[in-house]
Design a protein around this motif. Sequence first.
Motif, PDB file in Angstrom:
ATOM      1  N   ASP A 193      31.478  14.235  16.291  1.00  0.00           N
ATOM      2  CA  ASP A 193      30.488  15.084  15.609  1.00  0.00           C
ATOM      3  C   ASP A 193      29.085  14.912  16.170  1.00  0.00           C
ATOM      4  N   SER A 194      28.924  14.129  17.253  1.00  0.00           N
ATOM      5  CA  SER A 194      27.575  13.843  17.736  1.00  0.00           C
ATOM      6  C   SER A 194      27.382  14.150  19.217  1.00  0.00           C
ATOM      7  N   SER A 195      28.438  14.563  19.913  1.00  0.00           N
ATOM      8  CA  SER A 195      28.353  14.958  21.319  1.00  0.00           C
ATOM      9  C   SER A 195      29.059  16.292  21.494  1.00  0.00           C
ATOM     10  N   LEU A 196      28.596  17.061  22.461  1.00  0.00           N
ATOM     11  CA  LEU A 196      29.138  18.406  22.663  1.00  0.00           C
ATOM     12  C   LEU A 196      29.139  18.753  24.139  1.00  0.00           C
ATOM     13  N   ILE A 197      30.216  19.406  24.562  1.00  0.00           N
ATOM     14  CA  ILE A 197      30.289  19.995  25.900  1.00  0.00           C
ATOM     15  C   ILE A 197      30.639  21.466  25.736  1.00  0.00           C
ATOM     16  N   ALA A 198      29.795  22.328  26.274  1.00  0.00           N
ATOM     17  CA  ALA A 198      30.044  23.772  26.249  1.00  0.00           C
ATOM     18  C   ALA A 198      30.204  24.244  27.691  1.00  0.00           C
ATOM     19  N   PHE A 199      31.111  25.211  27.898  1.00  0.00           N
ATOM     20  CA  PHE A 199      31.305  25.680  29.266  1.00  0.00           C
ATOM     21  C   PHE A 199      31.781  27.121  29.286  1.00  0.00           C
ATOM     22  N   GLN A 200      31.399  27.797  30.365  1.00  0.00           N
ATOM     23  CA  GLN A 200      31.954  29.115  30.642  1.00  0.00           C
ATOM     24  C   GLN A 200      32.678  29.050  31.974  1.00  0.00           C
ATOM     25  N   LEU A 201      33.836  29.692  32.038  1.00  0.00           N
ATOM     26  CA  LEU A 201      34.632  29.738  33.257  1.00  0.00           C
ATOM     27  C   LEU A 201      34.254  30.999  34.021  1.00  0.00           C
ATOM     28  N   GLY A 202      33.621  30.814  35.177  1.00  0.00           N
ATOM     29  CA  GLY A 202      33.129  31.947  35.939  1.00  0.00           C
ATOM     30  C   GLY A 202      34.239  32.686  36.673  1.00  0.00           C
ATOM     31  N   LEU A 220      37.033  24.447  20.645  1.00  0.00           N
ATOM     32  CA  LEU A 220      38.278  23.794  21.036  1.00  0.00           C
ATOM     33  C   LEU A 220      38.403  22.475  20.291  1.00  0.00           C
ATOM     34  N   GLU A 221      39.639  22.085  19.989  1.00  0.00           N
ATOM     35  CA  GLU A 221      39.925  20.781  19.391  1.00  0.00           C
ATOM     36  C   GLU A 221      40.586  19.905  20.444  1.00  0.00           C
ATOM     37  N   GLU A 222      40.088  18.694  20.610  1.00  0.00           N
ATOM     38  CA  GLU A 222      40.661  17.805  21.630  1.00  0.00           C
ATOM     39  C   GLU A 222      42.120  17.476  21.344  1.00  0.00           C
ATOM     40  N   ARG A 223      42.528  17.490  20.088  1.00  0.00           N
ATOM     41  CA  ARG A 223      43.903  17.128  19.730  1.00  0.00           C
ATOM     42  C   ARG A 223      44.897  18.264  19.979  1.00  0.00           C
ATOM     43  N   ASP A 224      44.390  19.460  20.236  1.00  0.00           N
ATOM     44  CA  ASP A 224      45.260  20.620  20.422  1.00  0.00           C
ATOM     45  C   ASP A 224      45.475  20.909  21.904  1.00  0.00           C
ATOM     46  N   ALA A 225      46.510  21.687  22.186  1.00  0.00           N
ATOM     47  CA  ALA A 225      46.683  22.218  23.545  1.00  0.00           C
ATOM     48  C   ALA A 225      45.623  23.292  23.786  1.00  0.00           C
ATOM     49  N   TRP A 226      45.081  23.321  24.999  1.00  0.00           N
ATOM     50  CA  TRP A 226      44.071  24.314  25.344  1.00  0.00           C
ATOM     51  C   TRP A 226      44.712  25.432  26.165  1.00  0.00           C
ATOM     52  N   HIS A 227      44.370  26.642  25.833  1.00  0.00           N
ATOM     53  CA  HIS A 227      44.828  27.808  26.577  1.00  0.00           C
ATOM     54  C   HIS A 227      43.593  28.561  27.062  1.00  0.00           C
ATOM     55  N   LEU A 228      43.045  28.071  28.174  1.00  0.00           N
ATOM     56  CA  LEU A 228      41.787  28.599  28.694  1.00  0.00           C
ATOM     57  C   LEU A 228      42.035  29.870  29.497  1.00  0.00           C
ATOM     58  N   GLN A 229      41.134  30.827  29.318  1.00  0.00           N
ATOM     59  CA  GLN A 229      41.257  32.112  29.998  1.00  0.00           C
ATOM     60  C   GLN A 229      40.136  32.292  31.010  1.00  0.00           C
ATOM     61  N   PRO A 230      40.407  32.921  32.159  1.00  0.00           N
ATOM     62  CA  PRO A 230      39.332  33.224  33.109  1.00  0.00           C
ATOM     63  C   PRO A 230      38.227  34.025  32.414  1.00  0.00           C
ATOM     64  N   GLY A 231      36.991  33.615  32.662  1.00  0.00           N
ATOM     65  CA  GLY A 231      35.874  34.276  32.013  1.00  0.00           C
ATOM     66  C   GLY A 231      35.613  33.798  30.593  1.00  0.00           C
ATOM     67  N   GLY A 232      36.425  32.847  30.115  1.00  0.00           N
ATOM     68  CA  GLY A 232      36.272  32.371  28.749  1.00  0.00           C
ATOM     69  C   GLY A 232      35.048  31.489  28.576  1.00  0.00           C
ATOM     70  N   ARG A 233      34.568  31.407  27.327  1.00  0.00           N
ATOM     71  CA  ARG A 233      33.415  30.567  26.979  1.00  0.00           C
ATOM     72  C   ARG A 233      33.838  29.684  25.811  1.00  0.00           C
ATOM     73  N   TYR A 234      33.692  28.379  25.968  1.00  0.00           N
ATOM     74  CA  TYR A 234      34.255  27.419  25.025  1.00  0.00           C
ATOM     75  C   TYR A 234      33.276  26.277  24.756  1.00  0.00           C
ATOM     76  N   TYR A 235      33.543  25.559  23.673  1.00  0.00           N
ATOM     77  CA  TYR A 235      32.828  24.304  23.446  1.00  0.00           C
ATOM     78  C   TYR A 235      33.748  23.346  22.700  1.00  0.00           C
ATOM     79  N   VAL A 236      33.472  22.061  22.887  1.00  0.00           N
ATOM     80  CA  VAL A 236      34.248  21.013  22.233  1.00  0.00           C
ATOM     81  C   VAL A 236      33.282  19.910  21.824  1.00  0.00           C
ATOM     82  N   THR A 237      33.519  19.296  20.667  1.00  0.00           N
ATOM     83  CA  THR A 237      32.683  18.193  20.205  1.00  0.00           C
ATOM     84  C   THR A 237      33.512  16.922  20.109  1.00  0.00           C
ATOM     85  N   ARG A 238      32.819  15.799  20.133  1.00  0.00           N
ATOM     86  CA  ARG A 238      33.467  14.501  19.917  1.00  0.00           C
ATOM     87  C   ARG A 238      32.573  13.653  19.018  1.00  0.00           C
TER      88      ARG A 238
END
Length: 429
Positions: free
Chosen positions: A58-67, A38-56
């Motif tokens: 270039d040195s920090s990262l958050i990854a998540f899955q939507l259960g 995912l890009e922080e500057r873009d709109a996010w279209h998250l889906q149930p069950g989706g698995r995503y990650y975003v960086t900031r």
Amino acid sequence: MPQTLNQSLIEFLQASPTPFHATRNLAQRLQASGFTPLEERDAWHLQPGGRYYVTRNDSSLIAFQLGSRTMVEHGMRLVGAHTDSPCLRVKPHPDLQRQGFWQLGVEVYGGALLAPWFDRDLSLAGRVTYSRDGRIESQLIDFRLPIAVIPSLAIHLNREANQGWAINAQNELPPLIAQVLGEENPDLRALLAEQLSREHDLIADVILDFELSLYDTQPAAVVGLNGDFIAGARLDNLLSCFAGLQALLHAAPEETCLLVCTDHEEVGSCSMCGADGPFLEQVLRRVLPEDESFQRCINRSLLISADNAHAVHPNYADKHDGNHGPKLNAGPVIKVNSNQRYATSSETAGFFRHLCVENEVPVQSFVTRSDLGCGSTIGPITAGQLGVRTVDIGLPTFAMHSIRELAGSQDLAHLVKVLTAFYSSSTLP
């Protein structure tokens, strides 16, 4: 299982000499496992069950899955760690020419043990920002080869060396990178332009700036007569980042799970991409934008803050409280401090201890001596930012903040096992 994990960790450490490289490697492994960037500057279209990650940065990262289970009713399972380690960073105008040698001016990043940096085969890596065809761009570079060294002063010229001496960071830490012949003018920016050409096959018009770190080129390794230990750089805290990644990749699809790996912990975490900044909350607000739902979810969630713990050293056992001396290869450590240097409570400690027992993972406790100060980590910071219940844990380690640290070769498997169970746990306290 431990051997395979340890080898994969060693490869991860070797490819991650800086927080930028660690974040890139985490992202590559996530994307290879089906996570969508995912890009922080873009709109996010998250889906149930989706698995995503975003960086900031270039040195920090958050990854998540939507259960598949609702976050509002069942909360989130978060694991936090940090991507940075104490090191020597190159100054903006570093070129020094002294006694016929080209040296680089450096500053100390974080609370580094300085003595082990001497007489090591060092290389240089980080991020370079440059202009090309009217555009400003950045690239990661890694020289990989040993191009620098900080030689010790001979014992003959410092007879008190073995009695200890105060290392002057300004005068004694600039590494040698070459001898200067004749009228040569050392120019790090020219060297960086050459490296960009070699590594990325691009020609920069101007090197505008850089964030570069020195690092030890000796690879991490399993060591000891019986292979009991892992020795390597940046175990604090890439070991926890790696363990969290392995656990997330095997998380139960029913639960909403996050891996949060942030920069700048070693210098207080107060930055736009650190734990004391807005990164995590801003990501979570985009996942759960409605305020009451967000608050309900946070109050049903739990964070495991994973950062290395001090193992009891056989040569310095008196530095530990006698009842709280964690051992190598005896499992993860619950870290407790009544002054909130760690965010652990009896409730969160009890949950983690029960989780370990249920999954046949040994577990230990650490409390610092009452006459010594206690360090801290991202646990209290994140708990204070979000109001999320937190337990601070970590694997026992020797030589923390040295250029080469030591952990137990069995402990990584213990940590991955319990974090995987956490991500798959159907109930939180």
